[in-house]
Design an enzyme around this catalytic site. Structure first.
Site, PDB file in Angstrom:
ATOM      1  N   HIS A  74       0.821  -1.217   0.000  1.00 34.44           N
ATOM      2  CA  HIS A  74       0.000   0.000   0.000  1.00 34.44           C
ATOM      3  C   HIS A  74       0.855   1.267   0.000  1.00 34.44           C
ATOM      4  O   HIS A  74       0.530   2.244  -0.668  1.00 34.44           O
ATOM      5  CB  HIS A  74      -0.976  -0.004   1.189  1.00 34.44           C
ATOM      6  CG  HIS A  74      -1.802  -1.255   1.247  1.00 34.44           C
ATOM      7  ND1 HIS A  74      -2.209  -1.820   2.424  1.00 34.44           N
ATOM      8  CD2 HIS A  74      -2.260  -2.065   0.263  1.00 34.44           C
ATOM      9  CE1 HIS A  74      -2.893  -2.923   2.167  1.00 34.44           C
ATOM     10  NE2 HIS A  74      -2.935  -3.094   0.859  1.00 34.44           N
ATOM     11  N   HIS A 223      -9.556  -2.041  -4.195  1.00 40.39           N
ATOM     12  CA  HIS A 223      -8.420  -2.408  -3.345  1.00 40.39           C
ATOM     13  C   HIS A 223      -7.455  -3.333  -4.083  1.00 40.39           C
ATOM     14  O   HIS A 223      -6.229  -3.187  -3.988  1.00 40.39           O
ATOM     15  CB  HIS A 223      -8.855  -3.032  -2.012  1.00 40.39           C
ATOM     16  CG  HIS A 223      -7.661  -3.228  -1.134  1.00 40.39           C
ATOM     17  ND1 HIS A 223      -7.097  -2.201  -0.410  1.00 40.39           N
ATOM     18  CD2 HIS A 223      -6.831  -4.286  -0.973  1.00 40.39           C
ATOM     19  CE1 HIS A 223      -5.996  -2.627   0.180  1.00 40.39           C
ATOM     20  NE2 HIS A 223      -5.814  -3.892  -0.153  1.00 40.39           N
ATOM     21  N   ASP A 227      -3.505  -2.847  -4.818  1.00 40.12           N
ATOM     22  CA  ASP A 227      -2.481  -3.875  -4.581  1.00 40.12           C
ATOM     23  C   ASP A 227      -1.685  -4.135  -5.865  1.00 40.12           C
ATOM     24  O   ASP A 227      -0.462  -4.293  -5.824  1.00 40.12           O
ATOM     25  CB  ASP A 227      -3.141  -5.206  -4.163  1.00 40.12           C
ATOM     26  CG  ASP A 227      -3.554  -5.236  -2.702  1.00 40.12           C
ATOM     27  OD1 ASP A 227      -3.101  -4.383  -1.920  1.00 40.12           O
ATOM     28  OD2 ASP A 227      -4.344  -6.134  -2.347  1.00 40.12           O
ATOM     29  N   HIS A 250      -1.409 -11.126  -4.937  1.00 42.82           N
ATOM     30  CA  HIS A 250       0.016 -10.837  -4.783  1.00 42.82           C
ATOM     31  C   HIS A 250       0.913 -11.875  -5.478  1.00 42.82           C
ATOM     32  O   HIS A 250       1.916 -11.527  -6.082  1.00 42.82           O
ATOM     33  CB  HIS A 250       0.398 -10.771  -3.301  1.00 42.82           C
ATOM     34  CG  HIS A 250      -0.296  -9.669  -2.565  1.00 42.82           C
ATOM     35  ND1 HIS A 250      -0.218  -8.342  -2.958  1.00 42.82           N
ATOM     36  CD2 HIS A 250      -1.086  -9.677  -1.465  1.00 42.82           C
ATOM     37  CE1 HIS A 250      -0.919  -7.602  -2.117  1.00 42.82           C
ATOM     38  NE2 HIS A 250      -1.454  -8.386  -1.212  1.00 42.82           N
TER      39      HIS A 250
HETATM   40 ZN    ZN Z   1      -3.913  -4.706  -0.025  1.00 36.42          ZN
END
Ligand code: ZN
Length: 276
Positions: A74, A223, A227, A250
């Site tokens: 973030h 969000h 990311d 991720h």
């Molecule tokens: Zn995040």
């Protein structure tokens, strides 16, 4: 398009709980003339680059010489969105970047409150040599050559269905304020994995069938877009290309970085710029 380096005008101190470690973490973000974002923990300097990623499960963590900085995505998104390419993030207490409000908003506000200064060097700007897709399963993340920076996230979420969020520049509040999220039914498992110990409603959107905690319907998709931006910023420069994620996370972002890191072409400063 060339862009001068940019750093903060003054140091900033931020303190808060880590979303995963659940303890107080204190960081100081310092101006730096050296090109690049660095994390500094217990005397170890970790460049914010792909090769230092040591974990991509529920957060992106960087490590070097037995030191780990957790949940960098973030703050990395905040640097990228404000086009800050030079800074040192010193971890003074704890080992995780504070989650603050769960997105990038508090970092961005702190950066804007001290202001930024231009540096002598030019920022790294990357173009892409060819289209690449990382698809470990039904989900994928891909990069396509393009003359502008575009990030797209497409998600299909339980209870919420298909959603799309796009970044083409700008600091949309929907994007920067989108909180970390989890599904209500997954909380016991996260706790078992010793994760999410610092999760509270102020920093985490809990999704359940009623949708009562959503600030807006696309919050989780925005969000994920945040990311994606923060993770891809670990390539170490601005990305003049389209990055499109279909339900990635991720680890998928990590896979795409691995695929394209050697296909990036740096746009060099022209010694004799055209007269206009
Ligand atoms: Zn995040």
């Amino acid at each position: 398009m060339l862009l001068r380096g940019k750093t903060l005008r003054n140091s900033i101190t931020l303190t808060g709980v880590g979303i995963h470690n659940g303890i107080r973490n204190k960081i100081k973000i310092h101006p730096s003339e050296e090109r690049g974002i660095y994390f500094l923990i217990k005397g170890v300097k970790i460049p914010a680059l792909h090769k230092y990623v040591v974990n991509t499960c529920y957060s992106t963590d960087l490590g070097r010489e037995n030191q780990i900085v957790r949940t960098v995505e973030h703050i990395m998104a905040a640097f990228y969105l404000l086009k800050i390419d030079s800074a040192v993030v010193e971890i003074v207490e704890g080992n995780e970047i504070p989650i603050l409000g769960g997105g990038a908003k508090e970092f961005i506000e702190a950066f804007l409150s001290v202001g930024t200064v231009e540096l002598e060097h030019y920022q790294k700007i990357f173009r892409l040599a060819e289209h690449k897709r990382y698809q470990p399963n039904g989900n994928f993340v891909e990069a396509l050559p393009f003359e502008k920076e575009v990030f797209i996230y497409e998600g299909i979420f339980r209870y919420l269905g298909r959603q799309l969020a796009v970044y083409e520049g700008g600091l949309e509040s929907k994007l920067i304020g989108a909180r970390t999220f989890c599904f209500e039914e997954d909380i016991p498992n996260l706790r078992k994995m010793n994760l999410g110990k610092g999760g509270y409603h102020v920093n985490t959107l809990v999704i359940n069938p009623s949708g009562e905690y959503l600030r807006y319907r696309e919050e989780p998709t925005y969000h994920k877009l945040l990311d994606l931006i923060g993770d891809m910023a670990l390539l170490g420069g601005r990305l003049q290309m389209i990055i499109y994620s279909f339900r990635g996370g991720h680890s998928t972002n990590h896979g795409l970085r691995q695929l394209i890191k050697n296909l990036l072409i740096e746009v060099k400063a022209n010694k004799f710029p055209a007269l206009v």
